[in-house]
Enzyme design. Structure first.
Site, PDB file in Angstrom:
ATOM      1  CB  SER A  55      37.222  84.005  36.045  1.00  0.00           C
ATOM      2  OG  SER A  55      37.446  83.010  36.968  1.00  0.00           O
ATOM      3  CB  SER A  64      44.411  75.539  40.421  1.00  0.00           C
ATOM      4  OG  SER A  64      43.061  75.999  39.981  1.00  0.00           O
ATOM      5  CB  SER A  95      44.479  75.241  33.253  1.00  0.00           C
ATOM      6  OG  SER A  95      44.437  73.854  32.796  1.00  0.00           O
ATOM      7  CG  ASP A 133      37.373  72.477  29.971  1.00  0.00           C
ATOM      8  OD1 ASP A 133      37.757  73.013  29.039  1.00  0.00           O
ATOM      9  OD2 ASP A 133      38.333  71.795  30.742  1.00  0.00           O
ATOM     10  CG  ASN A 145      34.034  81.990  29.023  1.00  0.00           C
ATOM     11  OD1 ASN A 145      33.138  81.308  28.683  1.00  0.00           O
ATOM     12  ND2 ASN A 145      35.044  81.447  29.380  1.00  0.00           N
ATOM     13  CB  THR A 147      38.868  68.577  42.015  1.00  0.00           C
ATOM     14  OG1 THR A 147      39.529  68.076  40.714  1.00  0.00           O
ATOM     15  CG2 THR A 147      38.990  67.638  43.015  1.00  0.00           C
TER      16      THR A 147
HETATM   17  N1  LIG Z   1      45.031  79.339  25.985  1.00  0.00           N
HETATM   18  C1  LIG Z   1      44.394  78.749  27.046  1.00  0.00           C
HETATM   19  N2  LIG Z   1      44.604  79.265  28.402  1.00  0.00           N
HETATM   20  C2  LIG Z   1      43.821  78.524  29.573  1.00  0.00           C
HETATM   21  N3  LIG Z   1      42.836  77.349  29.164  1.00  0.00           N
HETATM   22  C3  LIG Z   1      42.760  76.866  28.087  1.00  0.00           C
HETATM   23  C4  LIG Z   1      43.635  77.483  26.834  1.00  0.00           C
HETATM   24  N4  LIG Z   1      43.074  76.811  25.762  1.00  0.00           N
HETATM   25  C5  LIG Z   1      42.515  75.741  26.355  1.00  0.00           C
HETATM   26  N5  LIG Z   1      42.283  75.887  27.516  1.00  0.00           N
HETATM   27  C6  LIG Z   1      41.037  74.848  28.201  1.00  0.00           C
HETATM   28  O1  LIG Z   1      40.057  75.654  28.359  1.00  0.00           O
HETATM   29  C7  LIG Z   1      39.622  75.597  29.935  1.00  0.00           C
HETATM   30  C8  LIG Z   1      39.367  76.897  30.549  1.00  0.00           C
HETATM   31  O2  LIG Z   1      38.179  77.581  29.992  1.00  0.00           O
HETATM   32  P1  LIG Z   1      37.589  78.703  30.959  1.00  0.00           P
HETATM   33  O3  LIG Z   1      36.481  79.206  30.149  1.00  0.00           O
HETATM   34  O4  LIG Z   1      37.780  78.446  32.426  1.00  0.00           O
HETATM   35  O5  LIG Z   1      38.858  79.933  30.733  1.00  0.00           O
HETATM   36  S1  LIG Z   1      38.506  81.493  30.753  1.00  0.00           S
HETATM   37  O6  LIG Z   1      38.028  81.598  32.206  1.00  0.00           O
HETATM   38  O7  LIG Z   1      37.656  82.076  29.838  1.00  0.00           O
HETATM   39  O8  LIG Z   1      40.064  82.102  30.810  1.00  0.00           O
HETATM   40  C9  LIG Z   1      41.097  74.910  30.685  1.00  0.00           C
HETATM   41  O9  LIG Z   1      40.435  73.942  31.472  1.00  0.00           O
HETATM   42  P2  LIG Z   1      40.732  74.129  33.097  1.00  0.00           P
HETATM   43  O10 LIG Z   1      42.015  73.054  33.100  1.00  0.00           O
HETATM   44  O11 LIG Z   1      39.647  73.067  33.760  1.00  0.00           O
HETATM   45  O12 LIG Z   1      40.978  75.109  33.717  1.00  0.00           O
HETATM   46  C10 LIG Z   1      41.754  74.326  29.736  1.00  0.00           C
HETATM   47  O13 LIG Z   1      41.429  73.142  29.507  1.00  0.00           O
HETATM   48  N1  LIG Z   2      42.670  68.587  46.409  1.00  0.00           N
HETATM   49  C1  LIG Z   2      43.328  67.745  45.232  1.00  0.00           C
HETATM   50  N2  LIG Z   2      44.189  66.621  45.821  1.00  0.00           N
HETATM   51  C2  LIG Z   2      44.860  65.816  44.585  1.00  0.00           C
HETATM   52  N3  LIG Z   2      44.588  66.030  43.362  1.00  0.00           N
HETATM   53  C3  LIG Z   2      43.848  66.932  42.960  1.00  0.00           C
HETATM   54  C4  LIG Z   2      43.146  67.918  43.819  1.00  0.00           C
HETATM   55  N4  LIG Z   2      42.274  68.680  43.433  1.00  0.00           N
HETATM   56  C5  LIG Z   2      42.780  68.395  41.900  1.00  0.00           C
HETATM   57  N5  LIG Z   2      43.151  67.263  41.867  1.00  0.00           N
HETATM   58  C6  LIG Z   2      43.613  66.727  40.269  1.00  0.00           C
HETATM   59  O1  LIG Z   2      44.491  67.749  39.674  1.00  0.00           O
HETATM   60  C7  LIG Z   2      44.090  67.532  38.473  1.00  0.00           C
HETATM   61  C8  LIG Z   2      43.714  68.843  38.130  1.00  0.00           C
HETATM   62  O2  LIG Z   2      42.305  69.206  38.832  1.00  0.00           O
HETATM   63  P1  LIG Z   2      40.973  69.771  38.232  1.00  0.00           P
HETATM   64  O3  LIG Z   2      39.963  69.921  39.329  1.00  0.00           O
HETATM   65  O4  LIG Z   2      40.615  69.192  36.816  1.00  0.00           O
HETATM   66  O5  LIG Z   2      41.515  71.417  37.869  1.00  0.00           O
HETATM   67  P2  LIG Z   2      40.934  72.332  37.101  1.00  0.00           P
HETATM   68  O6  LIG Z   2      39.470  72.367  36.845  1.00  0.00           O
HETATM   69  O7  LIG Z   2      41.392  73.904  38.036  1.00  0.00           O
HETATM   70  O8  LIG Z   2      41.681  72.478  35.818  1.00  0.00           O
HETATM   71  C9  LIG Z   2      42.916  66.428  38.202  1.00  0.00           C
HETATM   72  O9  LIG Z   2      43.948  65.340  37.785  1.00  0.00           O
HETATM   73  C10 LIG Z   2      42.718  66.077  39.722  1.00  0.00           C
HETATM   74  O10 LIG Z   2      42.255  64.767  40.007  1.00  0.00           O
END
Ligand SMILES: Nc1ncnc2c1ncn2[C@@H]1O[C@H](COP(=O)(O)OS(=O)(=O)O)[C@@H](OP(=O)(O)O)[C@H]1O
Ligand SMILES: Nc1ncnc2c1ncn2[C@@H]1O[C@H](COP(=O)(O)OP(=O)(O)O)[C@@H](O)[C@H]1O
Length: 207
Positions: A111, A41, A39, A67, A87, A45
């Site tokens: 994942s 990473s 999350s 999400d 999922n 984006t």
């Molecule tokens: N326990 C826990 N662990 C990880 N992430 C959590 C959790 N609870 C809520 N979230 C939010 O859910 C987003 C991840 O959903 P995913 O469907 O990609 O997760 S997974 O692949 O089933 O592990 C993830 O979004 P991203 O930040 O975009 O990765 C989080 O916002």
């Molecule tokens: N290459 C990048 N350079 C600078 N900031 C980034 C970059 N990629 C993502 N971010 C910032 O990092 C945060 C998390 O990115 P996001 O795409 O939502 O990650 P994820 O989907 O893996 O949770 C956001 O605020 C986004 O604007």
């Protein structure tokens, strides 16, 4: 006739318009770009930047974001190991359909478990599954913390958060790795460019 799971007496109906005809129409080859990482990473984006770049080149793509899918298709699933597996399985099946439709399907999900990603790979011809690993340090993701979830996880208010108290298993053989260079994360358009170059080299952007 066959039996699959709880379904019996089911038949496969072949459609006369096939994958190669759709690909010809679109002048591209269908595939799945599977973006995995912690999350924060940068998965979403990259997915958005890549979709925009492909669109500007006249290539049809569609983003499946973890999400977002949890608001509909995967509503009701939580974050236990079983729910994460289900999922990923569902998204893998949907991504496979999009690829068969001829699209460049961009799946963006944490994942975290290798076996679940490998199961999605096994649903497709190996070359059509392009695994992209957002290899960003946990410290950077935690510093970004755009939704404040790491803070809650550190405070024990979210249990089983990936990278904190739930595992993330990095890919062993991914097609593309996005990582920092000299401690700096590449820009969204540079990350997208890395994936577009791969797709171009492997012939996905032409029929
Ligand atoms: N326990 C826990 N662990 C990880 N992430 C959590 C959790 N609870 C809520 N979230 C939010 O859910 C987003 C991840 O959903 P995913 O469907 O990609 O997760 S997974 O692949 O089933 O592990 C993830 O979004 P991203 O930040 O975009 O990765 C989080 O916002
Ligand atoms: N290459 C990048 N350079 C600078 N900031 C980034 C970059 N990629 C993502 N971010 C910032 O990092 C945060 C998390 O990115 P996001 O795409 O939502 O990650 P994820 O989907 O893996 O949770 C956001 O605020 C986004 O604007």
């Amino acid at each position: 006739m066959s039996t699959l799971g709880n379904s019996t007496n089911i038949f496969w109906h072949e459609c006369p318009v096939g994958n190669s005809e759709r690909q010809k129409l679109l002048n591209q080859k269908g595939c799945v770009v599977w973006i995995t990482g912690l999350s924060g990473s940068g998965k979403s984006t990259l997915a958005c930047s890549l979709s925009r770049e492909l669109h500007s080149r006249g290539k049809l793509s569609y983003v499946l974001d973890g999400d977002n899918l949890r608001h509909g298709l995967n509503k009701g699933l939580g974050f236990s190991a079983e729910d994460r597996t289900e999922n990923i399985r569902r998204v893998g099946e949907v991504a496979k359909l999009f690829a068969d439709a001829g699209l460049i399907c961009i799946a963006s999900l944490i994942s975290p478990y290798r076996k679940d990603r490998d199961a999605c790979r096994a649903m497709l011809t190996d070359a059509n599954f392009i695994e992209v690993f957002m290899n960003m340090p946990l410290s950077l993701c935690e510093l970004r913390d755009p939704k404040g979830l790491y803070k809650l996880a550190r405070a024990g208010k979210i249990k089983g958060f990936t990278g904190i108290d739930d595992p993330y298993e990095p890919p062993l053989n991914c097609e593309i790795e996005i990582q920092e260079k000299d401690g700096v994360c590449p820009s969204p358009s540079t990350m997208a460019g890395q994936v577009v170059s791969y797709l171009e080299d492997k012939g996905f952007l032409h029929q």
